[in-house]
Write a protein that holds these residues in place. Structure first.
Motif, short mmCIF file in Angstrom:
data_model
loop_
_atom_site.label_atom_id
_atom_site.label_comp_id
_atom_site.label_asym_id
_atom_site.label_seq_id
_atom_site.Cartn_x
_atom_site.Cartn_y
_atom_site.Cartn_z
N GLU A 3 0.83 -1.27 0.01
CA GLU A 3 -0.12 0.09 0.03
C GLU A 3 1.01 1.40 0.02
N SER A 4 2.08 1.38 0.74
CA SER A 4 2.71 2.50 0.53
C SER A 4 3.17 2.87 -0.85
N ARG A 5 2.76 1.93 -1.77
CA ARG A 5 3.39 2.21 -3.18
C ARG A 5 1.97 2.60 -4.07
N LYS A 6 0.90 2.56 -3.33
CA LYS A 6 -0.22 2.70 -4.05
C LYS A 6 -0.51 3.85 -5.08
N GLU A 7 0.33 5.02 -4.60
CA GLU A 7 0.56 6.30 -5.38
C GLU A 7 1.18 5.59 -6.75
N ASP A 8 2.43 5.18 -6.50
CA ASP A 8 3.00 4.42 -7.58
C ASP A 8 2.25 3.62 -8.74
N HIS A 9 1.57 2.72 -8.25
CA HIS A 9 0.65 1.80 -8.86
C HIS A 9 -0.33 2.82 -9.91
N ILE A 10 -1.13 3.63 -9.29
CA ILE A 10 -1.93 4.47 -9.78
C ILE A 10 -1.49 5.21 -11.06
N ASP A 11 -0.12 5.73 -10.68
CA ASP A 11 0.60 6.75 -11.72
C ASP A 11 1.11 5.95 -12.80
N ILE A 12 1.75 4.53 -12.44
CA ILE A 12 2.06 3.92 -13.58
C ILE A 12 0.97 3.45 -14.39
N CYS A 13 -0.13 2.74 -13.85
CA CYS A 13 -1.31 2.52 -14.66
C CYS A 13 -1.78 3.53 -15.27
N LEU A 14 -1.66 4.87 -15.08
CA LEU A 14 -2.08 6.02 -15.89
C LEU A 14 -1.06 6.34 -16.84
N LYS A 15 0.21 6.19 -16.69
CA LYS A 15 1.11 6.58 -17.84
C LYS A 15 1.49 5.39 -18.57
N GLU A 16 1.79 4.24 -18.29
CA GLU A 16 2.51 2.92 -19.00
C GLU A 16 1.48 2.14 -19.71
N ASP A 17 1.81 1.45 -20.57
CA ASP A 17 0.92 0.30 -21.14
C ASP A 17 1.26 -0.83 -20.14
N VAL A 18 0.27 -1.05 -19.31
CA VAL A 18 0.32 -2.54 -18.42
C VAL A 18 -0.43 -3.34 -18.76
N GLU A 19 -0.95 -3.39 -20.03
CA GLU A 19 -1.95 -4.36 -20.02
C GLU A 19 -1.46 -5.67 -20.77
N SER A 20 -1.74 -6.76 -20.47
CA SER A 20 -1.38 -8.14 -21.04
C SER A 20 -1.41 -7.99 -22.46
#
Ligand SMILES: Cc1cc2nc3c(=O)[nH]c(=O)nc-3n(C[C@H](O)[C@H](O)[C@H](O)COP(=O)(O)O)c2cc1C
Length: 348
Positions: A3-20
């Motif tokens: 959870e302390s990385r929650k913000e990173d996860h949201i940022d990455i999902c918004l900026k990078e292509d993380v789809e299979s």
């Protein structure tokens, strides 16, 4: 989720292509009905799921909470779920269970009248990891109380943990721990993108969960998310995460296999991005679908794009049902369909 990385996860999902890399829903084809003998306006999308009435078979999957920006996102999501009468899950409540000051972004959910609210804690936190004390029944109850939630989603995210340099890798006893909690609190076992096998589904059933979210491969890849989050210097872990990008059971395959093994209500999450895919999931035996990655960029822009997205999903689902001659969601179980390509091989 860490959870302390929650913000990173949201940022990455918004900026990078993380789809299979593959959309397995496209390996399912429906037989079109030229003479549907129903009127589109009569199609009914209401569903009773876990004794709650939803206006569409949709749950916004757990994504966030526990950091400053999360309040804005969760407030918007709550308003969207309230207006559209769909279900809503929060992201892992671990931060708020560990630090009371981080509760606000979760507690606000209870100010809204949402038909189905799901709490969220991680299965790895139910057993002792390194120096940490595990969460038990008291924390599970607290998590639900915090949001006035109906069910507690216990997420099984061992793929994500395994590709994190600091991940929680202990899993022995995890089903027993789930059983202890499920005896006191209504739970849902939830995968986060690697899919539930029939054996896992039976373990969850025996642990006393009320439903399973099959959370399969084909949508957001948490191995991809972690790949982007790992420092460049940690070349090995970065490569491991990349090599496991498409790890897991495709959502439709997991759904078919779980449907054949347990009679519990099933949520199909993983790669659902449009209403045609919702129809496919229901045709394979899902009771409702969960959506995370498709919702995040919209809700990040505002409440309106998120509402428009759900309206579009409902319209696409209705059109699909019309072209199949289905007036009720259950009718989708009887339509003619074919599986092709890789998905067919998975299912056979
Ligand atoms: C930004 C983000 C954060 C997430 N955080 C959580 C979480 O805290 N707990 C959880 O159970 N799942 C979490 N998930 C997983 C989703 O609930 C869902 O299972 C997964 O993303 C697959 O669905 P999708 O393909 O529609 O994105 C998160 C997903 C995203 C995109």
């Amino acid at each position: 989720m860490i959870e302390s990385r929650k913000e990173d996860h949201i940022d990455i999902c918004l900026k990078e292509d993380v789809e299979s890399n593959k959309d397995f829903w496209s390996d399912i084809k429906f037989y079109h009905q030229s003479a549907p003998e129903i009127d589109l306006d009569d199609i009914n999308l209401n569903v009773d799921f876990l004794e709650k009435r939803l206006n569409a078979p949709i749950i916004i999957s757990g994504m966030t909470g526990g950091y400053d920006g999360a309040e804005k996102l969760n407030r918007r999501l709550a308003k969207v779920a309230e207006k559209m009468r769909v279900g809503l899950g929060v992201g892992s409540q671990r931060p708020a269970l560990e630090d009371k000051k981080l509760r606000d972004s979760y507690e606000l959910i209870s100010e809204h009248s949402i038909p189905l609210v799901l709490g969220n804690i991680g299965a790895p936190q139910l057993i002792s990891q390194a120096q940490e004390e595990p969460f038990g029944v008291a924390e599970a109850k607290k998590a639900l109380e915090m949001i006035q939630g109906d069910y507690l989603a216990v997420h099984f995210n061992y793929l994500q943990e395994a590709v994190q340099p600091e991940g929680d890798m202990k899993a022995r006893g995890v089903t027993k721990a789930l059983k202890r909690i499920s005896a006191e609190v209504p739970t849902i076992a939830k995968e986060t993108g690697a899919g539930v096998s029939p054996v896992a589904a039976m373990r969850f059933r025996d642990a006393g969960v009320s439903a399973i979210d099959v959370g399969g491969m084909g949508g957001t890849s948490f191995s991809a998310v972690e790949h982007y989050r790992i420092e460049d210097e940690n070349k090995n872990m970065k490569e491991i995460a990349e090599n496991l990008w498409d790890w897991g059971i495709p959502t439709p395959a997991s759904l078919v296999k779980c449907r054949g093994s347990v009679s519990l209500p099933l949520i199909a999450t993983g790669g659902i991005r449009n209403g045609v895919q919702i129809a496919k999931a229901l045709a394979l035996g899902a009771d409702v679908v969960g959506i995370a990655g498709g919702m995040l960029p919209r809700v990040n822009k505002g409440k309106k794009p998120a509402i428009e997205y759900i309206k579009r999903l409902k319209k696409e689902l209705k059109i699909t049902m019309f072209l199949l001659g289905c007036e009720e969601l259950d009718d989708l179980l009887d339509v003619n369909r074919v599986m092709i390509g890789e998905l067919k091989e998975w299912i056979e």
